[in-house]
Design a protein around this motif. Sequence first.
Motif, short mmCIF file in Angstrom:
data_model
loop_
_atom_site.label_atom_id
_atom_site.label_comp_id
_atom_site.label_asym_id
_atom_site.label_seq_id
_atom_site.Cartn_x
_atom_site.Cartn_y
_atom_site.Cartn_z
N MET A 67 0.84 -1.20 0.00
CA MET A 67 0.00 0.00 0.00
C MET A 67 0.88 1.26 0.00
O MET A 67 1.83 1.35 0.76
CB MET A 67 -0.88 0.03 1.25
N THR A 68 0.55 2.19 -0.85
CA THR A 68 1.23 3.47 -0.82
C THR A 68 0.55 4.37 0.19
O THR A 68 -0.56 4.10 0.65
CB THR A 68 1.16 4.13 -2.21
N MET A 69 1.22 5.48 0.52
CA MET A 69 0.62 6.43 1.46
C MET A 69 -0.69 6.98 0.90
O MET A 69 -1.64 7.21 1.62
CB MET A 69 1.60 7.56 1.73
N LYS A 70 -0.74 7.18 -0.44
CA LYS A 70 -1.98 7.66 -1.04
C LYS A 70 -3.10 6.66 -0.85
O LYS A 70 -4.24 7.01 -0.55
CB LYS A 70 -1.75 7.94 -2.52
N ASP A 71 -2.79 5.37 -1.04
CA ASP A 71 -3.80 4.33 -0.86
C ASP A 71 -4.33 4.35 0.56
O ASP A 71 -5.54 4.26 0.78
CB ASP A 71 -3.22 2.96 -1.18
N LEU A 72 -3.44 4.44 1.53
CA LEU A 72 -3.86 4.47 2.92
C LEU A 72 -4.69 5.71 3.20
O LEU A 72 -5.69 5.64 3.93
CB LEU A 72 -2.63 4.44 3.84
N ALA A 73 -4.31 6.83 2.63
CA ALA A 73 -5.08 8.06 2.83
C ALA A 73 -6.49 7.91 2.28
O ALA A 73 -7.46 8.36 2.90
CB ALA A 73 -4.37 9.24 2.17
N GLU A 74 -6.62 7.27 1.13
CA GLU A 74 -7.94 7.05 0.55
C GLU A 74 -8.78 6.14 1.44
O GLU A 74 -9.97 6.38 1.65
CB GLU A 74 -7.81 6.46 -0.85
N LEU A 75 -8.17 5.08 1.94
CA LEU A 75 -8.89 4.17 2.82
C LEU A 75 -9.31 4.86 4.12
O LEU A 75 -10.41 4.62 4.63
CB LEU A 75 -8.02 2.94 3.13
N ARG A 76 -8.45 5.72 4.62
CA ARG A 76 -8.76 6.42 5.88
C ARG A 76 -9.87 7.45 5.73
O ARG A 76 -10.42 7.92 6.72
CB ARG A 76 -7.49 7.07 6.44
N ALA A 77 -10.21 7.79 4.50
CA ALA A 77 -11.29 8.74 4.27
C ALA A 77 -12.67 8.10 4.45
O ALA A 77 -13.68 8.81 4.50
CB ALA A 77 -11.17 9.35 2.88
N TRP A 78 -12.70 6.78 4.55
CA TRP A 78 -14.00 6.09 4.67
C TRP A 78 -14.66 6.39 6.02
O TRP A 78 -13.99 6.54 7.04
CB TRP A 78 -13.80 4.58 4.57
N LYS A 79 -15.98 6.47 6.00
CA LYS A 79 -16.77 6.54 7.22
C LYS A 79 -18.16 5.97 6.94
O LYS A 79 -18.56 5.86 5.77
CB LYS A 79 -16.87 7.98 7.73
N PRO A 80 -18.90 5.58 7.97
CA PRO A 80 -20.24 5.04 7.73
C PRO A 80 -21.13 6.06 7.02
O PRO A 80 -21.01 7.26 7.22
CB PRO A 80 -20.75 4.76 9.15
N TYR A 81 -22.02 5.55 6.20
CA TYR A 81 -22.95 6.39 5.44
C TYR A 81 -24.17 6.67 6.33
O TYR A 81 -24.73 5.75 6.93
CB TYR A 81 -23.38 5.65 4.18
N GLU A 82 -24.56 7.93 6.42
CA GLU A 82 -25.68 8.31 7.28
C GLU A 82 -26.94 8.57 6.47
O GLU A 82 -26.89 9.25 5.44
CB GLU A 82 -25.34 9.56 8.11
N ILE A 83 -28.05 8.04 6.94
CA ILE A 83 -29.37 8.32 6.38
C ILE A 83 -30.21 8.89 7.52
O ILE A 83 -30.38 8.25 8.56
CB ILE A 83 -30.03 7.05 5.83
N THR A 84 -30.71 10.09 7.34
CA THR A 84 -31.54 10.71 8.36
C THR A 84 -32.98 10.79 7.88
O THR A 84 -33.25 10.77 6.68
CB THR A 84 -31.05 12.13 8.72
N ALA A 85 -33.89 10.87 8.83
CA ALA A 85 -35.31 11.00 8.47
C ALA A 85 -35.53 12.23 7.61
O ALA A 85 -36.30 12.21 6.65
CB ALA A 85 -36.16 11.05 9.74
N ASP A 86 -34.82 13.31 7.92
CA ASP A 86 -34.99 14.56 7.15
C ASP A 86 -34.53 14.39 5.70
O ASP A 86 -35.25 14.72 4.76
CB ASP A 86 -34.20 15.70 7.80
#
Length: 316
Positions: free
Chosen positions: A1-20
Motif C-alpha cells: 500500500m502506498t501512502m496515497k492508498d492508505l489516505a484514501e482508505l482512511r477517508a472512509w466513514k459510515p454512510y448516514e441516512i436521516t429521516a430529514d
Amino acid sequence: MTMKDLAELRAWKPYEITADTSGSAPGSLPEFLASHDNFNAFLTEKKAIVFRGFSVAEDSLDPVLDQLLPNRLAYVHGNSPRTKVGSNVYTSTEYPQEFTISMHNELSYGHRWPSRLVFYCATAPATGGATTVVDGELWLASLEPEVREAFAGGVRYNQNLHDGIGLGKSWQDTFETDDRAAVEAFLKEAEAEWSWQPDGALRITQIRRSTLVHPESGTEVWFNQSDQWHPASLGDETAAELAQILPAEELPQSVTFADGTPIPDAYVLQVRDRGLENAVDVNWAQGDLLVIDNVAVGHGRGAFTGDRRILVAMTD
C-alpha cells in the motif's frame, strides 16, 4: 500500500441516512426500508450505514429488525458477556464502562460468522460510549509487512469453558444449552477439536484464517481476534496475575499461530493499536441504528459515563 492508498482508505466513514434527508417522518423506518429493496447491495458498497432521526422506540424494534435481518441468529459460541433480551436480540458486550473494547469482527474465530449486525440505541450514554468501526481493508493495510507475513498461516484459538464455576463463561452459557451432545454436534460441524475435562469443563481448539476475502466485493480484510485472545492485550499487570493463577493452557481463552508457536506480544499489540487508530466513532442518540457488514468492518466501543443500553442482533 502506498501512502496515497492508505489516505484514501482512511477517508472512509459510515454512510448516514436521516429521516430529514430521506424525506421520511420519524417512526417511518419500516416504510423507508420497504421501499428500498436493494439494501443488501447498498450495504456492501457502503460497509456501514447509520439511521438517525427515525425515532425508533424499543417496543417497535422487532419490525425493523425483521426487515434488516431476515434470519436473526442466536449468539451461540460467543465469548463476551451479554444478556438475551428478546428474540435473538442481545445487549451489547457487558464490559466495564471505563474500558475501551478493541476492534473485532463478530465470531471471526468461529466456523461461521454473521454477515450483518444491527446495533440499536435504547439509551444513549451521558458521555462517550461511541460504537467504533474500522474498515477491514484499511486495518490489514496498516499492519507492517512483517506482521502480515507472520499471520499468513492462520491462528489457533484455545478455549477453556468451565462447568458453572470459574473464570470466563461456562460452556452452558456459551452454547445456550446444557446438552453435551448438542455442543459436540456444533463443534463437529465447526471442525473444532474438543475434550471434556474431569471437572466438567470443556476445552476447545480451532484453527482459523487470519484474513478473509469478502464474498461480494472481493476485498481482502483483516479477520481474526488474536489480539483480544492474547494475554498481552490484558496489560502486563493483569497478564502476570493470571499467569500466577493458571498455566497458559488453562486460561479461559488464548491464541497462538496455527502451528502452535507463540505470537509475539508486539505483534498483537500492533494489531490492536492499528485497529483503534483507524477506527471511526459512531456517537449515539436514542433511537439510532447502525448496520454493519461484519466481514468488511470491525467494531468496538469507547469508554463512557452514565447509563448506556445498546442492543445488537445479527443475521447469516
